[in-house]
Design a protein around this motif. Structure first.
Motif, PDB file in Angstrom:
ATOM      1  N   LEU A 113       0.829  -1.203   0.000  1.00  9.99           N
ATOM      2  CA  LEU A 113       0.000   0.000   0.000  1.00  9.99           C
ATOM      3  C   LEU A 113       0.867   1.259   0.000  1.00  9.99           C
ATOM      4  CD1 LEU A 113      -2.774  -1.104   2.525  1.00  9.99           C
ATOM      5  CD2 LEU A 113      -3.049  -0.720   0.072  1.00  9.99           C
ATOM      6  N   ALA A 114       1.953   1.211   0.744  1.00 12.84           N
ATOM      7  CA  ALA A 114       2.875   2.352   0.736  1.00 12.84           C
ATOM      8  C   ALA A 114       3.498   2.534  -0.638  1.00 12.84           C
ATOM      9  CB  ALA A 114       3.968   2.150   1.783  1.00 12.84           C
ATOM     10  N   ALA A 115       3.790   1.409  -1.323  1.00 20.20           N
ATOM     11  CA  ALA A 115       4.380   1.484  -2.659  1.00 20.20           C
ATOM     12  C   ALA A 115       3.422   2.129  -3.654  1.00 20.20           C
ATOM     13  CB  ALA A 115       4.766   0.082  -3.132  1.00 20.20           C
ATOM     14  N   LEU A 116       2.118   1.882  -3.476  1.00 20.44           N
ATOM     15  CA  LEU A 116       1.128   2.529  -4.344  1.00 20.44           C
ATOM     16  C   LEU A 116       1.182   4.040  -4.174  1.00 20.44           C
ATOM     17  CD1 LEU A 116      -2.049   0.267  -4.013  1.00 20.44           C
ATOM     18  CD2 LEU A 116      -0.426   0.371  -5.908  1.00 20.44           C
ATOM     19  N   ARG A 117       1.311   4.486  -2.928  1.00 14.84           N
ATOM     20  CA  ARG A 117       1.315   5.927  -2.661  1.00 14.84           C
ATOM     21  C   ARG A 117       2.590   6.585  -3.180  1.00 14.84           C
ATOM     22  NH1 ARG A 117      -0.545   3.948   2.304  1.00 14.84           N
ATOM     23  NH2 ARG A 117       1.504   4.289   3.266  1.00 14.84           N
ATOM     24  N   THR A 118       3.705   5.867  -3.103  1.00 14.82           N
ATOM     25  CA  THR A 118       4.996   6.452  -3.477  1.00 14.82           C
ATOM     26  C   THR A 118       5.413   6.093  -4.898  1.00 14.82           C
ATOM     27  OG1 THR A 118       6.166   4.531  -2.559  1.00 14.82           O
ATOM     28  CG2 THR A 118       5.770   6.393  -1.079  1.00 14.82           C
ATOM     29  N   LEU A 119       4.581   5.301  -5.605  1.00 15.76           N
ATOM     30  CA  LEU A 119       4.871   4.846  -6.966  1.00 15.76           C
ATOM     31  C   LEU A 119       6.135   3.998  -7.027  1.00 15.76           C
ATOM     32  CD1 LEU A 119       3.880   7.966  -9.112  1.00 15.76           C
ATOM     33  CD2 LEU A 119       2.598   5.865  -8.733  1.00 15.76           C
ATOM     34  N   ASP A 120       6.395   3.275  -5.952  1.00 15.02           N
ATOM     35  CA  ASP A 120       7.481   2.298  -5.952  1.00 15.02           C
ATOM     36  C   ASP A 120       6.978   0.923  -6.395  1.00 15.02           C
ATOM     37  OD1 ASP A 120       9.476   4.044  -5.086  1.00 15.02           O
ATOM     38  OD2 ASP A 120       8.861   3.816  -2.997  1.00 15.02           O
ATOM     39  N   GLY A 121       5.693   0.802  -6.627  1.00 15.75           N
ATOM     40  CA  GLY A 121       5.088  -0.455  -7.047  1.00 15.75           C
ATOM     41  C   GLY A 121       3.681  -0.195  -7.558  1.00 15.75           C
ATOM     42  N   GLY A 122       2.971  -1.264  -7.848  1.00 17.04           N
ATOM     43  CA  GLY A 122       1.601  -1.136  -8.312  1.00 17.04           C
ATOM     44  C   GLY A 122       1.473  -1.402  -9.802  1.00 17.04           C
ATOM     45  N   LEU A 123       0.267  -1.174 -10.317  1.00 17.92           N
ATOM     46  CA  LEU A 123      -0.082  -1.479 -11.703  1.00 17.92           C
ATOM     47  C   LEU A 123      -0.802  -0.290 -12.318  1.00 17.92           C
ATOM     48  CD1 LEU A 123      -0.544  -3.521 -14.095  1.00 17.92           C
ATOM     49  CD2 LEU A 123      -2.663  -4.170 -12.924  1.00 17.92           C
ATOM     50  N   LEU A 124      -0.446   0.048 -13.538  1.00 20.89           N
ATOM     51  CA  LEU A 124      -1.140   1.093 -14.298  1.00 20.89           C
ATOM     52  C   LEU A 124      -1.653   0.467 -15.588  1.00 20.89           C
ATOM     53  CD1 LEU A 124      -1.949   4.055 -14.772  1.00 20.89           C
ATOM     54  CD2 LEU A 124       0.289   4.407 -15.822  1.00 20.89           C
ATOM     55  N   ARG A 125      -2.983   0.491 -15.774  1.00 20.44           N
ATOM     56  CA  ARG A 125      -3.613  -0.101 -16.958  1.00 20.44           C
ATOM     57  C   ARG A 125      -3.955   1.012 -17.947  1.00 20.44           C
ATOM     58  NH1 ARG A 125      -8.497  -2.670 -13.863  1.00 20.44           N
ATOM     59  NH2 ARG A 125      -8.380  -0.538 -13.068  1.00 20.44           N
ATOM     60  N   LEU A 126      -3.273   1.015 -19.091  1.00 15.74           N
ATOM     61  CA  LEU A 126      -3.438   2.056 -20.093  1.00 15.74           C
ATOM     62  C   LEU A 126      -4.184   1.537 -21.310  1.00 15.74           C
ATOM     63  CD1 LEU A 126       0.120   3.683 -20.260  1.00 15.74           C
ATOM     64  CD2 LEU A 126      -1.866   4.510 -18.988  1.00 15.74           C
ATOM     65  N   GLY A 127      -4.877   2.457 -21.977  1.00 15.17           N
ATOM     66  CA  GLY A 127      -5.474   2.182 -23.272  1.00 15.17           C
ATOM     67  C   GLY A 127      -5.172   3.337 -24.202  1.00 15.17           C
ATOM     68  N   ALA A 128      -5.169   3.087 -25.496  1.00 13.44           N
ATOM     69  CA  ALA A 128      -4.890   4.158 -26.456  1.00 13.44           C
ATOM     70  C   ALA A 128      -5.397   3.748 -27.825  1.00 13.44           C
ATOM     71  CB  ALA A 128      -3.403   4.470 -26.527  1.00 13.44           C
ATOM     72  N   PHE A 129      -5.828   4.736 -28.623  1.00 12.83           N
ATOM     73  CA  PHE A 129      -6.170   4.444 -30.010  1.00 12.83           C
ATOM     74  C   PHE A 129      -4.880   4.345 -30.817  1.00 12.83           C
ATOM     75  CE2 PHE A 129      -6.250   9.069 -29.715  1.00 12.83           C
ATOM     76  CZ  PHE A 129      -5.603   9.483 -30.876  1.00 12.83           C
ATOM     77  N   ALA A 130      -4.980   3.819 -32.038  1.00  8.25           N
ATOM     78  CA  ALA A 130      -3.798   3.362 -32.778  1.00  8.25           C
ATOM     79  C   ALA A 130      -2.723   4.425 -32.955  1.00  8.25           C
ATOM     80  CB  ALA A 130      -4.231   2.810 -34.142  1.00  8.25           C
ATOM     81  N   SER A 131      -3.045   5.580 -33.554  1.00 11.56           N
ATOM     82  CA  SER A 131      -1.969   6.524 -33.877  1.00 11.56           C
ATOM     83  C   SER A 131      -1.416   7.227 -32.642  1.00 11.56           C
ATOM     84  CB  SER A 131      -2.429   7.551 -34.917  1.00 11.56           C
ATOM     85  OG  SER A 131      -3.547   8.278 -34.467  1.00 11.56           O
ATOM     86  N   ALA A 132      -2.172   7.245 -31.531  1.00 14.30           N
ATOM     87  CA  ALA A 132      -1.617   7.784 -30.283  1.00 14.30           C
ATOM     88  C   ALA A 132      -0.474   6.922 -29.787  1.00 14.30           C
ATOM     89  CB  ALA A 132      -2.707   7.885 -29.219  1.00 14.30           C
ATOM     90  N   SER A 133      -0.478   5.638 -30.213  1.00  9.22           N
ATOM     91  CA  SER A 133       0.581   4.713 -29.809  1.00  9.22           C
ATOM     92  C   SER A 133       1.829   4.855 -30.668  1.00  9.22           C
ATOM     93  CB  SER A 133       0.061   3.267 -29.875  1.00  9.22           C
ATOM     94  OG  SER A 133      -1.003   3.079 -28.966  1.00  9.22           O
ATOM     95  N   ALA A 134       1.801   5.788 -31.633  1.00 10.26           N
ATOM     96  CA  ALA A 134       2.977   5.979 -32.481  1.00 10.26           C
ATOM     97  C   ALA A 134       3.982   6.934 -31.860  1.00 10.26           C
ATOM     98  CB  ALA A 134       2.542   6.501 -33.856  1.00 10.26           C
ATOM     99  N   ALA A 135       3.521   7.937 -31.112  1.00 11.55           N
ATOM    100  CA  ALA A 135       4.453   8.924 -30.552  1.00 11.55           C
ATOM    101  C   ALA A 135       4.040   9.398 -29.168  1.00 11.55           C
ATOM    102  CB  ALA A 135       4.571  10.125 -31.497  1.00 11.55           C
ATOM    103  N   LEU A 136       2.813   9.863 -29.019  1.00 12.52           N
ATOM    104  CA  LEU A 136       2.386  10.490 -27.763  1.00 12.52           C
ATOM    105  C   LEU A 136       2.508   9.538 -26.579  1.00 12.52           C
ATOM    106  CD1 LEU A 136       1.048  12.765 -26.127  1.00 12.52           C
ATOM    107  CD2 LEU A 136      -1.175  11.929 -26.942  1.00 12.52           C
ATOM    108  N   VAL A 137       1.869   8.381 -26.668  1.00 13.45           N
ATOM    109  CA  VAL A 137       1.854   7.457 -25.535  1.00 13.45           C
ATOM    110  C   VAL A 137       3.227   6.831 -25.286  1.00 13.45           C
ATOM    111  CG1 VAL A 137       0.836   5.336 -24.610  1.00 13.45           C
ATOM    112  CG2 VAL A 137      -0.619   7.029 -25.741  1.00 13.45           C
ATOM    113  N   PRO A 138       3.956   6.374 -26.315  1.00 15.55           N
ATOM    114  CA  PRO A 138       5.271   5.779 -26.024  1.00 15.55           C
ATOM    115  C   PRO A 138       6.239   6.749 -25.350  1.00 15.55           C
ATOM    116  CG  PRO A 138       4.552   5.193 -28.225  1.00 15.55           C
ATOM    117  CD  PRO A 138       3.586   6.222 -27.728  1.00 15.55           C
ATOM    118  N   ARG A 139       6.233   8.012 -25.760  1.00 15.61           N
ATOM    119  CA  ARG A 139       7.144   8.982 -25.124  1.00 15.61           C
ATOM    120  C   ARG A 139       6.785   9.167 -23.652  1.00 15.61           C
ATOM    121  NH1 ARG A 139       8.490  14.171 -28.969  1.00 15.61           N
ATOM    122  NH2 ARG A 139       8.703  13.087 -30.964  1.00 15.61           N
TER     123      ARG A 139
END
Length: 306
Positions: free
Chosen positions: A87-113
Motif C-alpha cells: 500500500l505504501a508502494a502505491l502511494r509512493t509509486l514504488d510499485g503497483g499497476l497502471l492499466r493504459l489504453g490508447a487508439f492506434a496513432s496515439a501509440s505511435a508517438a504520444l503514448v510511447p514517449r
C-alpha cells in the motif's frame, strides 16, 4: 485500514506475550500498560472462544489453543507487513499497476514517449497497454477496467458517466500521396485541389473517419477504397490507388515510399485528443497524466498539434 490495524494490534500483543512469557514483560516491550495488554488478550480470547494462555503464579505460558494460534498469528503479522508495504508502494509509486489504453496513432508517438518517461521515473510500477478504438477505451475506463486511456472523443457527444476528459492537444491531419504524385513535396495543399482524387478511408460513413471535421466544413471526398488497417491504407497509397489522410502523430511511422504533404490552414482537419480517467484516478494515473501533458506540449513545439 482501521480493521487491519486493530487485528494487527491484537496479534502483536499476543505474540509479544507468547515470546516474553509475561503480561508485564510484554507491556514493557510494547510500551503499553500491563492492564492494556491484559485487556487485549481478553479481547482476542473472546474472539477465538478459547483461553490462549495458562495463568501461572509467575507469568503465563501458551495453552493448547494458544499453541495452535501462534503460527497463524505470526503469518498474519507477516502478511499485514507485506500489505502495508504494498500500500505504501502505491502511494509512493514504488510499485503497483497502471492499466493504459490508447487508439492506434496515439501509440505511435504520444503514448510511447510518456510511457518511457514514466518508466524512467517509476520503474517499480508495472504498466500494461491495450490498443483499440476510442469508444472501446471510454467504456473500459467507465467500467473501472482501465486506469487511463488516450482517446479521440466525438466533439458532439458527452463523455460517458464515470469518465473525466483532459484535453491534451488538437492533432492536424496530413495527406499521404505516392512518391510520384504531382503534389508530392508541396506544402499547404488545398483540399479542393485533391477533390478528384480517389480517397482511401476507413469507413463508408465519413463522419466516423478522420474526415469528420472536413465533412462538417462542406468537403466531401470521392471515396473508392475502404481500408481499416493503416498498413493496407498506406500500401494502397504507395501503389498509386489513391490518397489518404494521416494523423500528424503517426507521420514518423509512414513508410518511405509514401510522401506526406501539409494541408492549407483554412482546410486542415484537426482531431481532438484527450486523456480519459475516472473521477478519482489512481496515484499512478495522475502521474502519467502529467507526463502526457508534458509530452503533448513537446509535440506541439515540434509542430504537431495546435
Amino acid at each position: 485500514m482501521a480493521a487491519m490495524s486493530a487485528a494487527h494490534g491484537l496479534y502483536e500483543v499476543f505474540l509479544a506475550v507468547a515470546h516474553e512469557g509475561s503480561f508485564t514483560a510484554a507491556a514493557r516491550t510494547l510500551g503499553y500498560t500491563q492492564s492494556a495488554v491484559s485487556r487485549q488478550i481478553r479481547t482476542l480470547e473472546d474472539e477465538t472462544g478459547a483461553a490462549l494462555f495458562e495463568r501461572l503464579p509467575r507469568g503465563v505460558r501458551l495453552s493448547e489453543a494458544g499453541r495452535v494460534l501462534l503460527p497463524h498469528a505470526a503469518a498474519v503479522r507477516a502478511r499485514l507487513a507485506v500489505a502495508r508495504a504494498e500500500l505504501a508502494a502505491l502511494r509512493t509509486l514504488d510499485g503497483g499497476l497502471l492499466r493504459l489504453g490508447a487508439f492506434a496513432s496515439a501509440s505511435a508517438a504520444l503514448v510511447p514517449r510518456a510511457q518511457a518517461a514514466f518508466r524512467a521515473r517509476h520503474p517499480g510500477v508495472v504498466v500494461t497497454r491495450v490498443e483499440g478504438p476510442s469508444v472501446k477505451h471510454l467504456g473500459l475506463v467507465a467500467a473501472g477496467e482501465e486506469d487511463l486511456a488516450v482517446v479521440s472523443p466525438a466533439a458532439d457527444r458527452p463523455a460517458p458517466e464515470g469518465v473525466t476528459l483532459h484535453h491534451l492537444l488538437d492533432e492536424p491531419m496530413l495527406v499521404a500521396l505516392e512518391r510520384g504524385h504531382p503534389y508530392a513535396g508541396r506544402r499547404d495543399v488545398r483540399l479542393t485541389a485533391l477533390a478528384d482524387e480517389e480517397w482511401i478511408v476507413g469507413n463508408e460513413r465519413l463522419e466516423d473517419t478522420l474526415f469528420r471535421p472536413a465533412v462538417a466544413a462542406g468537403f466531401r471526398p470521392r471515396t473508392g477504397l475502404i481500408a481499416h488497417d493503416w498498413i493496407a491504407k498506406l500500401g494502397a497509397v504507395a501503389a498509386g490507388l489513391g490518397v489518404t489522410l494521416v494523423p500528424a502523430l503517426a507521420a514518423a511511422s509512414v513508410r518511405p515510399d509514401v510522401a506526406l504533404v501539409t494541408i492549407h490552414p483554412d482546410d486542415v482537419p484537426y482531431r481532438r485528443i484527450c486523456a480519459a480517467v475516472p473521477p478519482s484516478p489512481t496515484v499512478a494515473a495522475t502521474a502519467f497524466l502529467g507526463l502526457l501533458h508534458e509530452t503533448a506540449r513537446s509535440l506541439e513545439e515540434e509542430g504537431v498539434g495546435g
